[in-house]
Write a protein that holds these residues in place. Structure first.
Motif, short mmCIF file in Angstrom:
data_model
loop_
_atom_site.label_atom_id
_atom_site.label_comp_id
_atom_site.label_asym_id
_atom_site.label_seq_id
_atom_site.Cartn_x
_atom_site.Cartn_y
_atom_site.Cartn_z
N GLY A 228 18.78 75.26 51.95
CA GLY A 228 17.41 74.79 52.03
C GLY A 228 16.52 75.28 50.91
N PHE A 229 16.88 76.40 50.28
CA PHE A 229 16.03 76.93 49.21
C PHE A 229 16.24 76.17 47.90
CE2 PHE A 229 15.81 80.51 52.13
CZ PHE A 229 14.45 80.78 52.09
N LYS A 230 17.48 76.16 47.42
CA LYS A 230 17.70 75.51 46.12
C LYS A 230 17.53 73.99 46.22
CE LYS A 230 22.73 76.14 46.60
NZ LYS A 230 22.68 77.15 47.66
N GLU A 231 17.73 73.42 47.42
CA GLU A 231 17.58 71.97 47.57
C GLU A 231 16.13 71.52 47.32
OE1 GLU A 231 21.26 73.16 48.94
OE2 GLU A 231 19.36 73.85 49.76
N PHE A 232 15.16 72.39 47.63
CA PHE A 232 13.74 72.04 47.46
C PHE A 232 13.12 72.73 46.25
CE2 PHE A 232 14.46 71.03 51.92
CZ PHE A 232 13.82 69.80 52.03
N HIS A 233 13.95 73.35 45.42
CA HIS A 233 13.44 74.10 44.26
C HIS A 233 12.59 73.21 43.34
CE1 HIS A 233 13.41 76.95 40.91
NE2 HIS A 233 13.72 75.93 40.13
N GLU A 234 13.13 72.06 42.97
CA GLU A 234 12.43 71.19 42.02
C GLU A 234 11.11 70.69 42.61
OE1 GLU A 234 13.66 67.50 39.01
OE2 GLU A 234 14.97 68.05 40.67
N PHE A 235 11.10 70.37 43.89
CA PHE A 235 9.87 69.92 44.55
C PHE A 235 8.82 71.03 44.55
CE2 PHE A 235 7.54 70.09 48.62
CZ PHE A 235 6.70 68.99 48.45
N LEU A 236 9.22 72.26 44.87
CA LEU A 236 8.28 73.37 44.98
C LEU A 236 7.69 73.76 43.63
CD1 LEU A 236 10.21 75.57 47.56
CD2 LEU A 236 8.08 74.36 47.97
N VAL A 237 8.51 73.79 42.58
CA VAL A 237 8.01 74.28 41.28
C VAL A 237 7.17 73.24 40.56
CG1 VAL A 237 9.93 75.91 41.00
CG2 VAL A 237 10.12 73.61 40.02
N THR A 238 7.26 71.95 40.97
CA THR A 238 6.47 70.91 40.29
C THR A 238 5.31 70.43 41.13
OG1 THR A 238 7.93 69.17 41.16
CG2 THR A 238 8.47 70.08 38.98
N GLU A 239 5.25 70.82 42.40
CA GLU A 239 4.18 70.33 43.29
C GLU A 239 2.81 70.70 42.72
OE1 GLU A 239 3.34 70.04 48.09
OE2 GLU A 239 4.21 71.89 47.28
N GLY A 240 1.94 69.73 42.61
CA GLY A 240 0.61 69.96 42.04
C GLY A 240 0.55 69.76 40.55
N ASN A 241 1.71 69.68 39.90
CA ASN A 241 1.76 69.50 38.45
C ASN A 241 2.38 68.15 38.06
OD1 ASN A 241 0.72 72.13 37.95
ND2 ASN A 241 2.76 72.97 38.39
N CYS A 242 2.56 67.30 39.02
CA CYS A 242 3.11 65.97 38.73
C CYS A 242 2.40 64.95 39.61
CB CYS A 242 4.62 65.94 38.96
SG CYS A 242 5.12 66.27 40.66
N SER A 243 2.67 63.69 39.39
CA SER A 243 2.00 62.64 40.16
C SER A 243 2.44 62.68 41.62
CB SER A 243 2.34 61.27 39.58
OG SER A 243 3.71 60.97 39.78
N PRO A 244 1.60 62.20 42.53
CA PRO A 244 1.99 62.15 43.96
C PRO A 244 3.28 61.37 44.18
CG PRO A 244 -0.36 61.72 43.71
CD PRO A 244 0.22 61.73 42.33
N GLU A 245 3.48 60.31 43.38
CA GLU A 245 4.68 59.49 43.53
C GLU A 245 5.93 60.30 43.17
OE1 GLU A 245 1.17 57.06 43.06
OE2 GLU A 245 2.05 58.57 41.74
N THR A 246 5.84 61.05 42.05
CA THR A 246 6.97 61.88 41.63
C THR A 246 7.24 62.97 42.66
OG1 THR A 246 6.47 61.49 39.30
CG2 THR A 246 7.86 63.39 39.81
N SER A 247 6.17 63.58 43.17
CA SER A 247 6.32 64.63 44.17
C SER A 247 6.99 64.10 45.44
CB SER A 247 4.95 65.22 44.51
OG SER A 247 5.09 66.39 45.27
N ALA A 248 6.59 62.88 45.84
CA ALA A 248 7.19 62.26 47.04
C ALA A 248 8.67 61.98 46.82
CB ALA A 248 6.45 60.98 47.39
N LEU A 249 9.03 61.55 45.61
CA LEU A 249 10.44 61.29 45.30
C LEU A 249 11.25 62.58 45.32
CD1 LEU A 249 10.16 58.68 42.39
CD2 LEU A 249 11.13 58.29 44.67
N LEU A 250 10.68 63.65 44.77
CA LEU A 250 11.38 64.94 44.75
C LEU A 250 11.53 65.50 46.17
CD1 LEU A 250 9.78 66.63 41.60
CD2 LEU A 250 12.09 65.70 41.84
#
Length: 400
Positions: A228-250
């Protein structure tokens, strides 16, 4: 489940269920402790088991992680801190330090001090190779020699030392693969609904942000090994720094990855039970009783009632009404044989693993690809021989 907090990601037993009977070994390790090992678990659990027996109660060890259960059943672990040694003991976690080295260098070092162990371990299995090196460095004795001593103790066998609790039984809850997969996917959805993302965000803010900034996050030790940690790594480190659409995809990518890795882990757990409990050679193996949990509507008839009958029979010293599971052990099977697949550029250790590899999708894909190349090469050679068409350099240098 030994780590404090993070109740959703580690699927802790609920407080309501904990109130039904006394639970141990839950929520007592700081999540930032990265060097908590199976030896630490065993050293805390064994006195608790003795304490429960002293109160004339029956200890129930609940999985999960079958490697930890195995450490309680058999004498299979080595605590280098307790062993007499003339070798200087290094400060810090030597195994973690060794794991920073290149795999080939690690295996080369092990080959020099413990060739027998090096021959048994895959060169890319960095954690096991590092552990064997650590054992030698901290005790001055080859790891293979210590394991051999354990196996030669009374009641020992080919895969370890004697059974620590002779009157044990294992209840293995297993389900049809399709039913299990569907249940695991629903569990992930339930975890997300229960607040998984907020739990991960909070942990990331408090503990992991500094490590990510310095690019030294570690998904190989401590709590970060948990699914559960590494699976959401990309989402957590980019949240707030990318578009809502990209965040939803991640986010969706993380959820799907969590479902896939959870199902793979469940398959590995079942494989472990078969290989380590059912196919374990030697007399020091407790009986394993299979309980079918595919249909939860039949929990009372298929699981609860037979489980109670089995445990009651053990307590009273009677033969249980159910037959334990049996699997044939192939005496000719070599678990340590080395096979090199030049086609896939892989080293496979073990007869069964080699047989499985030759049937795998990746191997069959490479085999099909090579046959096509061979057919193409033969066809090209025939045309060239006839003199009708020139044979290009490309045709003559196919990677057969």
């Amino acid at each position: 489940q030994v780590y404090k907090g993070l109740d959703i990601i580690t699927n802790k037993v609920s407080p309501q269920e904990q109130r039904l009977c006394r639970h141990h070994m839950i929520s007592f390790v700081d999540p930032l402790v990265s060097n908590y090992t199976v030896v630490d678990f065993r050293d805390k659990a064994v006195p608790l088991i003795s304490y429960i027996f002293a109160r004339d109660k029956i200890p129930i060890v609940v999985g999960g992680t079958n490697y930890y259960i195995e450490s309680l059943l058999w004498k299979v672990l080595i605590n280098t801190k307790e062993m007499p040694s003339s070798a200087p003991r290094p400060d810090g976690d030597r195994k973690v330090e060794l794991e920073q080295l290149d795999s080939a260098e690690l295996h080369r070092r092990l080959s020099q001090v413990d060739p027998e162990m090096a021959a048994k371990l895959h060169p890319h299995d960095k954690r096991k190779v590092a552990r064997s090196l650590q054992v030698f460095e901290e005790t001055g004795i080859p790891h293979s020699e210590i394991l051999q001593q354990q196996q030669q103790e009374e009641g020992g066998g080919p895969l370890g030392g004697p059974l620590k609790y002779p009157h044990s039984c294992i209840l293995w809850l297993h389900a049809d693969q399709a039913a299990l997969d569907a249940r695991l996917e629903k569990r992930v959805d339930d975890m997300v609904a229960a607040g998984l993302l907020e739990e991960l965000r909070d942990f990331h803010r408090r503990y992991n942000r500094e490590k990510v900034a310095e690019n030294r996050q570690d998904y190989q030790h401590g709590i970060f090994q948990s699914i559960g940690f590494k699976e959401f790594h990309e989402f957590l480190v980019t949240e707030g720094n990318c578009s809502p659409e990209t965040s939803a995809l991640l986010l969706e990518k993380g959820i799907q990855a969590l479902k896939q890795v959870t199902k793979r882990y469940a398959r590995r757990q079942n494989k472990w039970v078969r290989n380590r409990f059912l196919k374990r050679p030697g007399p020091n193996v407790p009986p394993v009783y299979g309980l079918e949990v595919s249909d939860l509507q039949r929990w009372e008839e298929d699981v609860l009632k037979p489980a109670l009958e089995i445990v009651e029979s053990f307590i009273q010293g009677r033969e249980p009404p159910a037959e334990p599971l049996r699997m044939e052990h192939d005496e000719k099977e070599n678990k340590r044989s080395h096979h090199v697949c030049e086609l896939c550029d892989r080293l496979i250790i073990g007869d069964r693993e080699w047989a499985a590899h030759t049937r795998s999708k990746s191997h069959l894909h490479h085999l099909k690809k090579r046959r096509k190349l061979e057919e193409s090469g033969r066809a090209g050679g025939t045309v060239g021989d006839s003199g009708d068409t020139e044979t290009s350099d490309e045709d003559g240098s196919l990677p057969l």
